[in-house]
Write a protein that holds these residues in place. Sequence first.
Motif, PDB file in Angstrom:
ATOM      1  N   VAL A 295       0.899  -1.160   0.000  1.00 59.25           N
ATOM      2  CA  VAL A 295       0.000   0.000   0.000  1.00 59.25           C
ATOM      3  C   VAL A 295       0.928   1.198   0.000  1.00 59.25           C
ATOM      4  O   VAL A 295       1.733   1.369   0.923  1.00 59.25           O
ATOM      5  CB  VAL A 295      -0.929   0.033   1.227  1.00 59.25           C
ATOM      6  N   LEU A 397      -6.380   3.633  -1.004  1.00 58.35           N
ATOM      7  CA  LEU A 397      -6.630   3.346  -2.415  1.00 58.35           C
ATOM      8  C   LEU A 397      -6.241   4.528  -3.296  1.00 58.35           C
ATOM      9  O   LEU A 397      -5.703   4.355  -4.395  1.00 58.35           O
ATOM     10  CB  LEU A 397      -8.107   2.990  -2.615  1.00 58.35           C
ATOM     11  N   THR A 400      -2.349   4.790  -3.538  1.00 56.83           N
ATOM     12  CA  THR A 400      -1.841   3.626  -4.278  1.00 56.83           C
ATOM     13  C   THR A 400      -2.189   3.720  -5.750  1.00 56.83           C
ATOM     14  O   THR A 400      -1.360   3.403  -6.619  1.00 56.83           O
ATOM     15  CB  THR A 400      -2.406   2.335  -3.662  1.00 56.83           C
ATOM     16  N   VAL A 411      -3.469  -7.841  -7.171  1.00 61.46           N
ATOM     17  CA  VAL A 411      -3.746  -6.420  -6.986  1.00 61.46           C
ATOM     18  C   VAL A 411      -2.741  -5.611  -7.787  1.00 61.46           C
ATOM     19  O   VAL A 411      -1.542  -5.873  -7.723  1.00 61.46           O
ATOM     20  CB  VAL A 411      -3.657  -6.015  -5.497  1.00 61.46           C
ATOM     21  N   SER A 413      -2.096  -1.371  -9.390  1.00 61.64           N
ATOM     22  CA  SER A 413      -2.548   0.013  -9.541  1.00 61.64           C
ATOM     23  C   SER A 413      -2.334   0.448 -10.979  1.00 61.64           C
ATOM     24  O   SER A 413      -1.472  -0.092 -11.686  1.00 61.64           O
ATOM     25  CB  SER A 413      -1.803   0.927  -8.573  1.00 61.64           C
ATOM     26  N   VAL A 418      -7.410   1.165  -8.878  1.00 57.88           N
ATOM     27  CA  VAL A 418      -6.798  -0.047  -8.345  1.00 57.88           C
ATOM     28  C   VAL A 418      -7.644  -1.225  -8.800  1.00 57.88           C
ATOM     29  O   VAL A 418      -8.868  -1.210  -8.629  1.00 57.88           O
ATOM     30  CB  VAL A 418      -6.721  -0.018  -6.797  1.00 57.88           C
ATOM     31  N   ILE A 420      -8.437  -5.302  -8.574  1.00 57.88           N
ATOM     32  CA  ILE A 420      -8.320  -6.428  -7.646  1.00 57.88           C
ATOM     33  C   ILE A 420      -8.932  -7.653  -8.297  1.00 57.88           C
ATOM     34  O   ILE A 420     -10.131  -7.654  -8.627  1.00 57.88           O
ATOM     35  CB  ILE A 420      -9.054  -6.129  -6.323  1.00 57.88           C
ATOM     36  N   TYR A 452     -14.153  -1.984  -1.037  1.00 61.52           N
ATOM     37  CA  TYR A 452     -13.115  -2.339  -2.009  1.00 61.52           C
ATOM     38  C   TYR A 452     -11.803  -2.705  -1.316  1.00 61.52           C
ATOM     39  O   TYR A 452     -11.068  -3.584  -1.790  1.00 61.52           O
ATOM     40  CB  TYR A 452     -12.890  -1.188  -2.993  1.00 61.52           C
ATOM     41  N   PHE A 453     -11.515  -2.060  -0.181  1.00 61.86           N
ATOM     42  CA  PHE A 453     -10.263  -2.399   0.490  1.00 61.86           C
ATOM     43  C   PHE A 453     -10.343  -3.761   1.173  1.00 61.86           C
ATOM     44  O   PHE A 453      -9.315  -4.431   1.361  1.00 61.86           O
ATOM     45  CB  PHE A 453      -9.839  -1.325   1.491  1.00 61.86           C
ATOM     46  N   TYR A 456      -9.222  -5.759  -1.499  1.00 59.14           N
ATOM     47  CA  TYR A 456      -7.778  -5.507  -1.652  1.00 59.14           C
ATOM     48  C   TYR A 456      -6.993  -6.365  -0.655  1.00 59.14           C
ATOM     49  O   TYR A 456      -6.011  -7.034  -1.015  1.00 59.14           O
ATOM     50  CB  TYR A 456      -7.509  -4.026  -1.408  1.00 59.14           C
TER      51      TYR A 456
END
Length: 599
Positions: A295, A397, A400, A411, A413, A418, A420, A452-453, A456
């Motif tokens: 991250v 996010l 990143t 994952v 970027s 981002v 995933i 979303y994280f 991630y």
Amino acid sequence: MTVTDRRGAGPGQEQEQLVEMSWDPITRIIGNLGIYTKIDFGNRRVAECHSTSSLFRGYSVFMRGKDPRDAGFITSRICGICGDNHTTCSNYAQQMAYGIKTPKLGEWIVNLGEAAEYLFDHTLFQDNLVFVDFCEAMVKATNPSVLAKAENTPAPHAGIHGYRTIADLMRAFNPFEGEVYKQALHMSRVTREMFCLMEGRHVHPSTMYPGGVGTVPSPTLFTDYLSRLMSIIDFVKQAVAMNDDVFDFFYQALPGYEEVGRRRVLLGCWGAFQDPEVVDYRYETMNTWGNAMFVTPGVVVDGELVTTNLVDINLGIRILLGSSFYEDWASEPPFVTHDPLGNPVDHRHPWNQTTLPAPGKRDFDGRYSWVMSPRWYDRRTGDHLALDTGGGPFARLYTTALANRVNTPYVRSTGSSVQITLPRSATLPEQTLEWRIPPWSNAIERDRARAYFIAYAAGMALYFLEEALTRVRGGDQKVFQTFELPEEAIGCGFHEAVRGVLSHHLVIRDGKIANYHPYPPTPWNGSPRDSFGTPGPYEDAVQDMPIFEENGPDDFRGVDIMRAVRSFDPCLPCGVHMYVGGGRTIRQTHSPMFGASHG
């Protein structure tokens, strides 16, 4: 009911009808966060907001004189929900001070434990706390017209999550009864088990030390973690789809809702998940290994990534007092005048801070909070920026995505997003999710980023597992590095607590802690007005925002305000007590002393 100072109205505006309302406490964990507002019901807006903390804890005071090796165990107790984040960050700071590089397998194990913590905490907070404010019961009580629209609005991702309408989704989040609410509780149990496999005990780790871990590595350890991870991947995919459907619906059903909790894009992320192939914990190479994190650390100002350099981030931290109950330490001698690279260290930097509590009566024109005001000094403009963490995931996010440095099989970027990729799971096929940088920093986008994280963290956990298993199968069993305790040293650790930026700053003299300052995300987000009069992020996000709740002053729930504050993930906001002014009529334009709030 409290009516107000009826000031003149401009074109298209009603006369102000200010009502004092407060929520104190909001949080249950050390339940000391209070939000005090004046609401203009005539123009449906929040006219004024102050964020308060009523408790002094003093970790920076009683850490002095302790054995530095105990710092991780002591600071873990700062929080009863993300204590492992403090242990991890403390160990990072100690490893810098002791001059040690931990074994690679130990680093992968730490990453796996932290990934499980993000999965656990974000799911519990999002589905069992945040979504209480978006569930059918709450929307029915605050915006019945919105619920009526939801009954007739098909859910775009019904094929993934199985709920036909938006109202069906809202019902699934009803506390204790909704199916998603109950599923999230089950997921929190599974992810805690994953955590304990790596760090021994939740939430205060028993196998985490400066120098590595005490976890015994074996193929069985990692396959037990993997089996649990794969059992929840369906839920992770469905959660993203459910969140997107509900949040997109709110934009559609309530035009202008993007203004709720909106503030300028001022984001900080200190980075997470070390790359064992790069990190050596030396300050002199901190920019290199910081940029190798999975991250990416960074500061974002108005959508621009200002820096990803942890040295710059470190040197830019300033602790301002402003409206907090402390005396200045300006007359105290500094602990650190220059960093290991020879850069000057400011007197208001955590390395040089001295905590001098000065209790007093709460006064919104003076001092009103036990939280100091951390700020980041922007050398380009000379401004002390009130960075926020976006609740953690939003800033993570965002930085990143912009930095475009993460590239793993699961994952990656892109510079603006981002991506995933989660593999085929029990019922759902392989799926690639994409979080894109949104146009606003507001309540809904902070909440959306959290879903979303979670994905991630799941994707990164899969990668960490593969790397750890490769080392174990190759015969690597080393997870701890011995070290000698120095007589004098400094160190700093940078990590991401669940809800955002976390740093620990350590000064050792005569083999003991001479100065120690942990700065978790809540002081950044919940800070009061600083020495320059700049409001903290909670205050800034709530003040001047519109109110969409359909209730009037007599039965007002403050749901829009709660959504704005909760979007920052202020520890565990669950028990809400309310106070509505006790019938006072406001005669002044400044903030008078508000009465205490009791349920």
